[in-house]
Design a protein around this motif. Structure first.
Motif, mmCIF file in Angstrom:
data_model
loop_
_atom_site.group_PDB
_atom_site.id
_atom_site.type_symbol
_atom_site.label_atom_id
_atom_site.label_comp_id
_atom_site.label_asym_id
_atom_site.label_seq_id
_atom_site.Cartn_x
_atom_site.Cartn_y
_atom_site.Cartn_z
ATOM 1 N N THR A 10 0.834 -1.202 0.000
ATOM 2 C CA THR A 10 0.000 0.000 0.000
ATOM 3 C C THR A 10 0.868 1.251 0.000
ATOM 4 O O THR A 10 0.584 2.230 -0.709
ATOM 5 N N PHE A 11 1.950 1.233 0.805
ATOM 6 C CA PHE A 11 2.890 2.362 0.838
ATOM 7 C C PHE A 11 3.500 2.585 -0.544
ATOM 8 O O PHE A 11 3.591 3.725 -1.022
ATOM 9 N N ASP A 12 3.933 1.498 -1.184
ATOM 10 C CA ASP A 12 4.555 1.612 -2.504
ATOM 11 C C ASP A 12 3.598 2.254 -3.508
ATOM 12 O O ASP A 12 3.989 3.117 -4.300
ATOM 13 N N LYS A 13 2.331 1.809 -3.488
ATOM 14 C CA LYS A 13 1.358 2.345 -4.437
ATOM 15 C C LYS A 13 1.090 3.826 -4.186
ATOM 16 O O LYS A 13 0.852 4.596 -5.125
ATOM 17 N N ARG A 14 1.159 4.215 -2.921
ATOM 18 C CA ARG A 14 0.846 5.602 -2.583
ATOM 19 C C ARG A 14 2.022 6.539 -2.826
ATOM 20 O O ARG A 14 1.840 7.671 -3.293
ATOM 21 N N TYR A 15 3.233 6.075 -2.525
ATOM 22 C CA TYR A 15 4.378 6.989 -2.506
ATOM 23 C C TYR A 15 5.423 6.732 -3.596
ATOM 24 O O TYR A 15 6.274 7.582 -3.831
ATOM 25 N N LEU A 16 5.381 5.563 -4.225
ATOM 26 C CA LEU A 16 6.376 5.266 -5.252
ATOM 27 C C LEU A 16 5.689 5.107 -6.603
ATOM 28 O O LEU A 16 4.630 4.484 -6.703
ATOM 29 N N SER A 17 6.322 5.647 -7.601
ATOM 30 C CA SER A 17 5.844 5.423 -8.961
ATOM 31 C C SER A 17 6.620 4.234 -9.518
ATOM 32 O O SER A 17 7.770 4.357 -9.934
ATOM 33 N N LEU A 18 5.980 3.058 -9.485
ATOM 34 C CA LEU A 18 6.644 1.827 -9.905
ATOM 35 C C LEU A 18 6.370 1.546 -11.381
ATOM 36 O O LEU A 18 5.268 1.782 -11.881
ATOM 37 N N THR A 19 7.383 1.034 -12.049
ATOM 38 C CA THR A 19 7.182 0.576 -13.419
ATOM 39 C C THR A 19 6.433 -0.751 -13.400
ATOM 40 O O THR A 19 6.203 -1.343 -12.339
ATOM 41 N N ALA A 20 6.072 -1.227 -14.560
ATOM 42 C CA ALA A 20 5.551 -2.594 -14.664
ATOM 43 C C ALA A 20 6.656 -3.553 -14.238
ATOM 44 O O ALA A 20 7.848 -3.240 -14.369
ATOM 45 N N PRO A 21 6.318 -4.719 -13.681
ATOM 46 C CA PRO A 21 7.357 -5.663 -13.256
ATOM 47 C C PRO A 21 8.341 -5.978 -14.386
ATOM 48 O O PRO A 21 7.937 -6.188 -15.525
ATOM 49 N N ILE A 22 9.636 -5.987 -14.027
ATOM 50 C CA ILE A 22 10.698 -6.304 -14.982
ATOM 51 C C ILE A 22 11.306 -7.630 -14.557
ATOM 52 O O ILE A 22 11.929 -7.722 -13.502
#
Length: 702
Positions: free
Chosen positions: A79-91
């Protein structure tokens, strides 16, 4: 501008997630034109942390509870990652990503142990192998968390890729010189990303206060020594609830990264053995205590951070809390942190603006190597080991002749120079004297384990400075601190003053020393005329006592164990009360340069090595001057094993009883009960003498 970060964001670890967030936020700054994404790189090796069931865990209620907690924790981190990090699609296939990717204008590797090959399996992705040559690449505070040999292996295995980096930024200071000498890319050291953000920026992320009770937060990772019992003792004394990240149900229910920040921010006290726990204690300016460990298991990162911001006297060294911890000067700590933060943020800004970083402070040291004193990125303090090339100078010095080399260089660099230091007077009293030449300076060489009588030396130093003379003042850290305070109170300019402190075990009792000498005078039937605590009468030994008498007789003790003064002194029974709470042990020292024995370092051509520490640019300049004559080599902080840098002397349990006996019954009674005058003490000393005569100790050392 699109920037991609490759780091360990899927470790489900507070430090890993928060450093990824901090670096993302720092790179983006306040610009709407900068997009920062974290590469969601996944491999079997890296996915171990994401597993709910760990290898070797059997089926049990305890395992089920662990799995339940991990599930809750993983969800909160996601949840933290989705809120605070802009993640790429899984590599999942780096070669495919590297060969086809063109969406980023720059790539950054770090922070964390991204170059620790036994964690990544030497994965070339973390060296950005295969990335198109027109995409600028950088590292930020990358680490391989190992010895110099590990760093050399990283260079050997990955040098061709590292040469393609615009700038190589490392997390640890000790590897700068090797990387700078062997890479054409600029090399620098930078703060852990969590320290790039301010207290207010982190407070915006933290959860609201989680419980109403006043509490201490104990955050532990890895092995524990005394920390748990210490925390319980502290909480009992101050009536606090203990929140424990391993056992407290409150923490298990509130374990997100935002909650972690809240537990620290709102705690009345933080007790930790973690680097990131330490970092956030500084950011939030918390009352805190730290278990840093000893030897090879010492948390050198945390210790180095505390040292760099001037926090000392807060280390946990027993399992019971006792009053008397050092007060933190938060104004000083924050100013030091702000200066380091500004330096690292200037590099981050260069990346975000598409610059190589070569025009930011502290870049490019490949020509000068680690001894470039104009390199602000090589952050102070810095640590060196070496010995004077002249063996005769070493024989008359405490260890490797550092004091002589430094003051010789000072005489050579400056005309109209004056040296202040401790020497023996005709009454065998330790006194501070003033010298204008080598012969006067030479009287200051050698250790004295009793307090020096300072007299009017501070006044004379001030007068010399006002008259434009160049001054070196040497003494214990507390001597230097007192001088600095005197100089500041009297408005004396300090541009011509350089201070050298001797890292000390503690200052012994002059009264006890006088009784010791009087006893020897009775035994040898003469008046003592010379004392040498470090006579170096035997090859391979530096602490052997020698006392000369006016009748030609000489007392020698081949070992500290067989000498009556040393045995009591090293048992910590006769130190000043302030030595047991010394704020300079384990923390920042007030001098330009510290010198000490280089414990744990090999002897150099039969000479005991010295440790030299530069605390200021002024000190670094003088150390640069003696690099040749002392054959200095730089050490990472992790290789420094000087006890006086780690913790103050411990007050022994028998301290009060010793002083009762000494005051009421006298010197000999105190020796019989506590020194080598006991039956056991005499037997031990005799055994040591036999071992020395037979050369067994030398064989064992080999």
């Amino acid at each position: 501008m699109k920037i991609g970060i490759l780091t360990f964001q899927r470790a489900y670890n507070y430090g890993a997630s928060l450093q990824a967030y901090a670096l993302s936020k720092a790179l983006k700054g306040s610009s709407e034109d900068i997009e920062v994404s974290v590469l969601d790189y996944r491999t079997d090796k890296l996915n171990d942390a994401a597993k709910l069931i760990k290898s070797g865990e059997g089926l049990s209620a305890k395992t089920a509870a662990k799995i339940g907690f991990r599930l809750l924790k993983h969800r909160s981190f996601n949840t933290f990652d989705k809120r605070y990090l802009s993640l790429t699609a899984p590599i999942r296939d780096w070669k495919v990503f590297a060969g086809t990717n063109s969406q980023f204008d720059a790539l950054v590797v770090g922070s964390d142990q991204v170059w620790k090959d036994d964690i990544t399996g030497s994965d070339p992705a973390f060296y950005l192998e295969g990335i198109k040559s027109d995409i600028p690449r950088y590292s930020y505070a990358a680490s391989f968390a190992g010895s110099e040999e590990v760093g050399a292996q990283v260079l050997k295995n990955h040098r061709s890729e590292l040469e393609k980096f615009e700038t190589v930024s490392l997390r640890e200071n000790g590897y700068l010189s090797n990387f700078a000498e062997q890479l054409s890319s600029p090399v620098r050291r930078d703060l852990d990303p969590v320290l790039l953000l301010s207290q207010n920026q982190w407070a915006e992320v933290a959860s609201p206060r989680l419980i109403k009770d006043k509490y201490a937060f104990m955050y532990v990772v890895g092995p524990e020594i005394n920390i748990r019992k210490f925390a319980e003792s502290y909480c009992k004394k101050y009536g606090l609830k203990l929140i424990d990240n391993k056992k407290s149900i409150e923490f298990l229910k509130h374990c997100s990264p935002e909650d972690f920040l809240s537990w620290i921010q709102n705690a009345d006290c933080l007790i930790t053995n973690s680097f990131h726990g330490t970092a956030f204690s500084v950011i939030f300016q918390k009352t805190a205590f730290y278990e840093l460990g000893q030897g090879e298991k010492r948390n050198f990162r945390a210790a180095s951070l505390l040292d760099s911001v001037g926090i000392s006297g807060r280390e946990i060294v027993s399992d019971v809390y006792s009053d008397g911890e050092a007060v933190v000067d938060w104004a000083l700590a924050c100013s030091k942190l702000d200066a380091m933060r500004e330096n690292s943020l200037s590099y981050v800004k260069a990346i975000a603006e598409g610059r190589s970083g070569a025009d930011t402070s502290g870049i490019k040291c490949s020509d000068a190597g680690s001894n470039c004193s104009n390199n602000p990125a090589a952050q102070l303090p810095r640590y060196y080991v070496g010995a004077h090339g002249d063996i005769e100078i070493c024989k008359h010095s405490s260890s490797g002749g550092a004091f002589t080399a430094l003051t010789d260089a000072f005489f050579s660099r400056h005309n109209n120079s004056v040296i202040y230091g401790c020497a023996w007077n005709e009454n065998l009293e330790a006194v501070h004297i003033r010298a204008v030449d080598e012969s006067g300076r030479n009287a200051m060489r050698g250790s004295k384990y009793i307090p020096s009588k300072l007299g009017d030396s501070f006044k004379h130093v001030a007068d010399d400075l006002r008259h434009g003379r160049n001054v070196v003042f040497s003494g214990t850290p507390c001597n230097i601190a007192a001088l600095n305070k005197y100089i500041a109170m009297n408005g004396v300019p300090t541009d011509r003053l350089l201070t050298i402190s001797f890292l000390c075990h503690g200052v012994g009792s002059e009264r006890f020393f006088r009784d010791y000498i009087a006893h020897l005078e009775d035994r040898y039937g003469g008046h003592a005329i010379a004392v040498n605590f470090r006579a170096k009468s035997q090859v391979g030994k530096i602490q052997d006592m020698r006392v000369e008498f006016d009748n030609g007789k000489v007392y020698t003790a081949a070992s500290t164990n067989s000498d009556w003064f040393y045995s009591i002194y090293l048992a910590n029974l006769i130190l000043r009360p302030s030595c047991y709470k010394c704020k300079f042990a384990g923390g920042a020292r007030p001098s330009d340069i510290d010198i000490a024995d280089a414990w744990g370092q090999p002897w150099i051509d039969g000479k005991a090595p010295s440790l030299l520490i530069s605390n200021t640019e002024k000190g670094q300049t003088l150390i640069d001057d003696v690099t040749g004559v002392m054959s200095l080599r730089e050490l990472p902080y992790s290789r420094v094993k000087q006890p006086a840098m780690i913790h103050h002397a411990e007050k022994p349990l028998q301290y009060d009883e010793f002083w009762r006996v000494y005051n009421e019954e006298g010197y000999l009674s105190a020796q019989r009960l506590f020194g080598n005058n006991t039956i056991w003490g005499k037997a031990r000393a005799a055994a040591i003498r036999v071992v020395d005569v037979l050369g067994v100790r030398k064989l064992l050392k080999r």
